[in-house]
Scaffold this motif. Structure first.
Motif, PDB file in Angstrom:
ATOM      1  N   ASP A 160      -5.208   8.251   4.318  1.00 49.02           N
ATOM      2  CA  ASP A 160      -6.345   8.667   3.501  1.00 49.02           C
ATOM      3  C   ASP A 160      -6.605  10.165   3.617  1.00 49.02           C
ATOM      4  O   ASP A 160      -7.240  10.755   2.735  1.00 49.02           O
ATOM      5  CB  ASP A 160      -7.600   7.898   3.925  1.00 49.02           C
ATOM      6  CG  ASP A 160      -7.518   6.415   3.590  1.00 49.02           C
ATOM      7  OD1 ASP A 160      -6.652   6.039   2.762  1.00 49.02           O
ATOM      8  OD2 ASP A 160      -8.306   5.630   4.152  1.00 49.02           O
ATOM      9  N   ASP A 166      -5.437  12.104   0.485  1.00 45.55           N
ATOM     10  CA  ASP A 166      -5.837  11.570  -0.817  1.00 45.55           C
ATOM     11  C   ASP A 166      -5.853  12.620  -1.927  1.00 45.55           C
ATOM     12  O   ASP A 166      -5.736  12.273  -3.102  1.00 45.55           O
ATOM     13  CB  ASP A 166      -7.223  10.927  -0.722  1.00 45.55           C
ATOM     14  CG  ASP A 166      -7.174   9.504  -0.183  1.00 45.55           C
ATOM     15  OD1 ASP A 166      -6.061   8.973  -0.013  1.00 45.55           O
ATOM     16  OD2 ASP A 166      -8.250   8.924   0.071  1.00 45.55           O
ATOM     17  N   ASP A 216       0.811  -1.219   0.000  1.00 44.52           N
ATOM     18  CA  ASP A 216       0.000   0.000   0.000  1.00 44.52           C
ATOM     19  C   ASP A 216       0.843   1.267   0.000  1.00 44.52           C
ATOM     20  O   ASP A 216       0.426   2.296  -0.535  1.00 44.52           O
ATOM     21  CB  ASP A 216      -0.911   0.024   1.239  1.00 44.52           C
ATOM     22  CG  ASP A 216      -1.819  -1.179   1.310  1.00 44.52           C
ATOM     23  OD1 ASP A 216      -2.707  -1.289   0.453  1.00 44.52           O
ATOM     24  OD2 ASP A 216      -1.625  -2.022   2.207  1.00 44.52           O
ATOM     25  N   ARG A 260      -4.802   6.411  -9.178  1.00 47.96           N
ATOM     26  CA  ARG A 260      -5.021   6.663  -7.743  1.00 47.96           C
ATOM     27  C   ARG A 260      -3.770   6.314  -6.918  1.00 47.96           C
ATOM     28  O   ARG A 260      -3.869   5.812  -5.806  1.00 47.96           O
ATOM     29  CB  ARG A 260      -6.253   5.915  -7.223  1.00 47.96           C
ATOM     30  CG  ARG A 260      -7.558   6.375  -7.838  1.00 47.96           C
ATOM     31  CD  ARG A 260      -8.745   5.672  -7.216  1.00 47.96           C
ATOM     32  NE  ARG A 260      -8.888   6.068  -5.819  1.00 47.96           N
ATOM     33  CZ  ARG A 260      -9.305   5.232  -4.857  1.00 47.96           C
ATOM     34  NH1 ARG A 260      -9.557   3.957  -5.136  1.00 47.96           N
ATOM     35  NH2 ARG A 260      -9.442   5.653  -3.624  1.00 47.96           N
ATOM     36  N   ILE A 261      -2.620   6.603  -7.485  1.00 48.14           N
ATOM     37  CA  ILE A 261      -1.354   6.452  -6.762  1.00 48.14           C
ATOM     38  C   ILE A 261      -0.811   7.853  -6.510  1.00 48.14           C
ATOM     39  O   ILE A 261      -0.474   8.573  -7.449  1.00 48.14           O
ATOM     40  CB  ILE A 261      -0.340   5.614  -7.560  1.00 48.14           C
ATOM     41  CG1 ILE A 261      -0.890   4.199  -7.813  1.00 48.14           C
ATOM     42  CG2 ILE A 261       0.995   5.549  -6.811  1.00 48.14           C
ATOM     43  CD1 ILE A 261      -0.021   3.349  -8.723  1.00 48.14           C
ATOM     44  N   ASN A 262      -0.772   8.239  -5.250  1.00 51.83           N
ATOM     45  CA  ASN A 262      -0.275   9.559  -4.867  1.00 51.83           C
ATOM     46  C   ASN A 262       1.230   9.489  -4.645  1.00 51.83           C
ATOM     47  O   ASN A 262       1.728   8.550  -4.010  1.00 51.83           O
ATOM     48  CB  ASN A 262      -0.941  10.041  -3.573  1.00 51.83           C
ATOM     49  CG  ASN A 262      -2.433  10.171  -3.690  1.00 51.83           C
ATOM     50  OD1 ASN A 262      -3.138   9.199  -3.952  1.00 51.83           O
ATOM     51  ND2 ASN A 262      -2.941  11.373  -3.480  1.00 51.83           N
ATOM     52  N   LYS A 270      -4.888   1.580  -5.920  1.00 53.53           N
ATOM     53  CA  LYS A 270      -4.555   2.673  -5.013  1.00 53.53           C
ATOM     54  C   LYS A 270      -3.166   2.439  -4.438  1.00 53.53           C
ATOM     55  O   LYS A 270      -2.726   1.292  -4.279  1.00 53.53           O
ATOM     56  CB  LYS A 270      -5.559   2.764  -3.868  1.00 53.53           C
ATOM     57  CG  LYS A 270      -5.413   4.003  -2.999  1.00 53.53           C
ATOM     58  CD  LYS A 270      -6.528   4.116  -1.974  1.00 53.53           C
ATOM     59  CE  LYS A 270      -6.413   5.407  -1.196  1.00 53.53           C
ATOM     60  NZ  LYS A 270      -7.492   5.562  -0.179  1.00 53.53           N
ATOM     61  N   LYS A 319       0.312   4.756  -2.152  1.00 52.89           N
ATOM     62  CA  LYS A 319       0.960   5.990  -1.706  1.00 52.89           C
ATOM     63  C   LYS A 319       2.474   5.794  -1.777  1.00 52.89           C
ATOM     64  O   LYS A 319       3.008   4.827  -1.214  1.00 52.89           O
ATOM     65  CB  LYS A 319       0.548   6.333  -0.272  1.00 52.89           C
ATOM     66  CG  LYS A 319      -0.942   6.633  -0.077  1.00 52.89           C
ATOM     67  CD  LYS A 319      -1.318   7.964  -0.694  1.00 52.89           C
ATOM     68  CE  LYS A 319      -2.804   8.246  -0.591  1.00 52.89           C
ATOM     69  NZ  LYS A 319      -3.265   8.507   0.763  1.00 52.89           N
TER      70      LYS A 319
END
Length: 270
Positions: free
Chosen positions: A232, A235, A84, A178-180, A134, A136
């Motif tokens: 989160d 986001d 994650d 959706r990868i920060n 997703k 991070k």
């Protein structure tokens, strides 16, 4: 615990700032893969987080080698089933040298770990993040990636500017997945390496010149910034450089070039 059951890889996690980051993320509920070139150091940190090895594992990797980063990702997936969070903390400093004295060997070493190593780590984990929809990524950059490294060499400054560019490019490229991707940019961190490198008197003199808040950052304070960006709550934050520097970037307070040159001359004399 805002990272409950998230899986986080932390490179360079066996000591210093990386250890501080590992402890904060574990406190927030994450399962941790402590990655370090020194397996004993990584094992020490992982065991102190979870002696049973269910929530923390140790992995040896040289991040400048693609095969090692691929093995790092594979071992993490085998242990925990997902990835994650990636914290690209591993890095090296340049040998003290003025620009005309920087060697090709040192340039390649610093760029190989600080820039290429981050690229390899990202390439290793992005497929898993894409598959789950997703992720991070938090790169540990430096205020040298925003300004310059006034007490290091041009190779280090260049490598950290590369991290800044890599962070922004990946943030844009991966946003629709959706990868920060963000970066934390520390100033001075009070680690055992810093304590060994400079006496308390020299550290105090440096702090007076450069840090408005009057002290170096603690490793855990870097971890708090990473924890936020990995959560989160962040986001809608991507492509950003968060300085954790006690206000150093507001201004150094004096011209340090003469100080730097004098210090390098003294080191070369020894």
């Amino acid at each position: 615990m805002e990272l409950k059951d998230k899986v986080a890889i932390i490179t360079g996690g066996g000591q210093g700032g990386g250890e501080g980051i590992a402890r904060v993320l574990a406190r927030e509920g994450a399962r941790i893969a402590v990655v370090d070139l020194n397996l004993d150091a990584a094992t020490r940190v992982a065991s102190s987080i979870d002696p049973d090895g269910k929530r923390a594992i140790a992995i040896r990797a040289d991040i400048s080698k693609r095969a090692d980063t691929e093995a790092m990702a594979r071992q993490t997936l085998e242990a925990f089933g997902t990835i994650d969070i990636l914290v690209n903390n591993a890095g090296v400093g340049g040998a003290s040298a003025l620009v005309c004295d920087v060697t090709e060997e040192n340039w390649d070493r610093v760029m190989g770990v600080n820039a290429k190593g981050i690229l390899f780590c990202c390439q290793a984990v992005i497929p898993a993040m894409k598959a789950q929809g997703k992720g991070k990524i938090v790169n540990i950059d430096s205020i040298a990636g925003i300004r310059m490294a006034y007490f290091s060499s041009v190779d280090y400054t260049a490598s950290k500017h590369a991290v800044t560019g890599l962070t922004q490019h990946l943030a844009w490229e991966l946003a629709d997945q959706r990868i920060n991707v963000n970066a934390v940019c520390p100033g001075g961190i009070l680690t055992p390496a810093i304590e060994a490198y400079a006496s308390a008197e020299k550290r105090e003199a440096l702090i007076r010149r450069t840090v408005p808040l009057g002290r170096f950052c603690k490793p855990e304070e870097i971890g708090e910034a990473v924890s936020f960006l990995a959560s989160d709550r962040a986001d809608m934050i991507t492509g950003q450089m968060l300085a954790v520097d006690g206000g150093t970037l507001t201004g150094y307070g004096e011209d340090l070039r003469a100080v730097l040159r004098q210090r390098l001359q003294e080191e070369q004399a020894h």
